[in-house]
Write a protein that holds these residues in place. Structure first.
Motif, mmCIF file in Angstrom:
data_model
loop_
_atom_site.group_PDB
_atom_site.id
_atom_site.type_symbol
_atom_site.label_atom_id
_atom_site.label_comp_id
_atom_site.label_asym_id
_atom_site.label_seq_id
_atom_site.Cartn_x
_atom_site.Cartn_y
_atom_site.Cartn_z
ATOM 1 N N LEU A 219 0.826 -1.203 0.000
ATOM 2 C CA LEU A 219 0.000 0.000 0.000
ATOM 3 C C LEU A 219 0.863 1.257 0.000
ATOM 4 C CD1 LEU A 219 -2.812 -1.040 2.500
ATOM 5 C CD2 LEU A 219 -3.105 -0.517 0.059
ATOM 6 N N GLU A 220 1.919 1.233 0.812
ATOM 7 C CA GLU A 220 2.787 2.405 0.895
ATOM 8 C C GLU A 220 3.536 2.663 -0.407
ATOM 9 O OE1 GLU A 220 4.928 1.555 4.506
ATOM 10 O OE2 GLU A 220 3.321 2.400 5.745
ATOM 11 N N SER A 221 3.793 1.601 -1.169
ATOM 12 C CA SER A 221 4.458 1.783 -2.467
ATOM 13 C C SER A 221 3.432 1.880 -3.610
ATOM 14 C CB SER A 221 5.442 0.646 -2.722
ATOM 15 O OG SER A 221 4.747 -0.569 -2.891
ATOM 16 N N ARG A 222 2.142 1.946 -3.235
ATOM 17 C CA ARG A 222 1.042 2.103 -4.191
ATOM 18 C C ARG A 222 0.915 0.928 -5.158
ATOM 19 N NH1 ARG A 222 -1.626 6.327 -3.480
ATOM 20 N NH2 ARG A 222 -2.478 6.625 -5.572
ATOM 21 N N ASN A 223 1.328 -0.254 -4.692
ATOM 22 C CA ASN A 223 1.144 -1.489 -5.455
ATOM 23 C C ASN A 223 -0.161 -2.113 -4.964
ATOM 24 O OD1 ASN A 223 1.185 -3.999 -6.632
ATOM 25 N ND2 ASN A 223 3.314 -4.440 -6.127
ATOM 26 N N PHE A 224 -1.270 -1.600 -5.497
ATOM 27 C CA PHE A 224 -2.578 -1.968 -4.982
ATOM 28 C C PHE A 224 -2.968 -3.408 -5.298
ATOM 29 C CE2 PHE A 224 -3.112 2.769 -5.451
ATOM 30 C CZ PHE A 224 -2.898 3.025 -4.103
ATOM 31 N N LYS B 67 -7.950 1.326 0.726
ATOM 32 C CA LYS B 67 -6.485 1.294 0.567
ATOM 33 C C LYS B 67 -5.829 1.966 1.778
ATOM 34 C CE LYS B 67 -7.228 -0.616 -3.343
ATOM 35 N NZ LYS B 67 -7.768 -1.951 -3.130
#
Length: 140
Positions: free
Chosen positions: A48-53, A102
């Motif tokens: 989530l923090e790296s926006r890899n949803f 998210k």
């Protein structure tokens, strides 16, 4: 070659993990589930923090699967089973909201739950084994 590097022998690692699960006594299976829930949660937070949803979604679903497995092993006819079922259902709903929004904070709360339950379960198993050893000594 280190874990995570290209070419790491994942098949061997998966076979080891499968053997570990299949050979574990029942009380350790619960501990393995709590640990797996926390592990998947930490990976979901990182995703989530790296926006890899996509990865985050998969990890959160795995956390929900862990809760389903824990629910399947409960005896809800007993008070403790009902209380644990309520907690597991709460965290399943919490993870659904985390996945939709998210929200790493909600996942973090679930990770803390899994970690606390692992510590508690580990201590309960230790005490039960200690009591069994003491009872066995008295019967000799």
């Amino acid at each position: 070659m280190a874990v995570g590097e290209p070419g790491y022998p994942w098949a061997a690692a998966q076979a080891y993990e499968a053997q570990r699960v299949y050979s574990a006594p029942p009380e350790e299976l619960v501990l393995l589930l709590y640990e797996a829930g926390a592990r998947h949660g930490r990976r979901a937070i990182a995703a989530l923090e790296s926006r890899n949803f996509e990865e985050a979604h998969l990890r959160i679903v795995k956390m929900q699967d862990v809760l389903d497995s824990l629910l399947a092993g409960l005896r809800e006819d007993l008070p403790l089973g009902r209380e644990l079922a309520a907690l597991y259902h709460f965290y399943k709903d919490h993870l659904v909201a985390a996945n939709v929004r998210k929200d790493p904070a909600r996942v973090r709360e679930a990770v803390e739950f899994f970690e606390e339950m692992a510590v508690t379960w580990r201590e309960a198993v230790r005490r039960a084994r200690s009591a069994q050893g003491t009872a066995a000594e008295r019967s000799v």
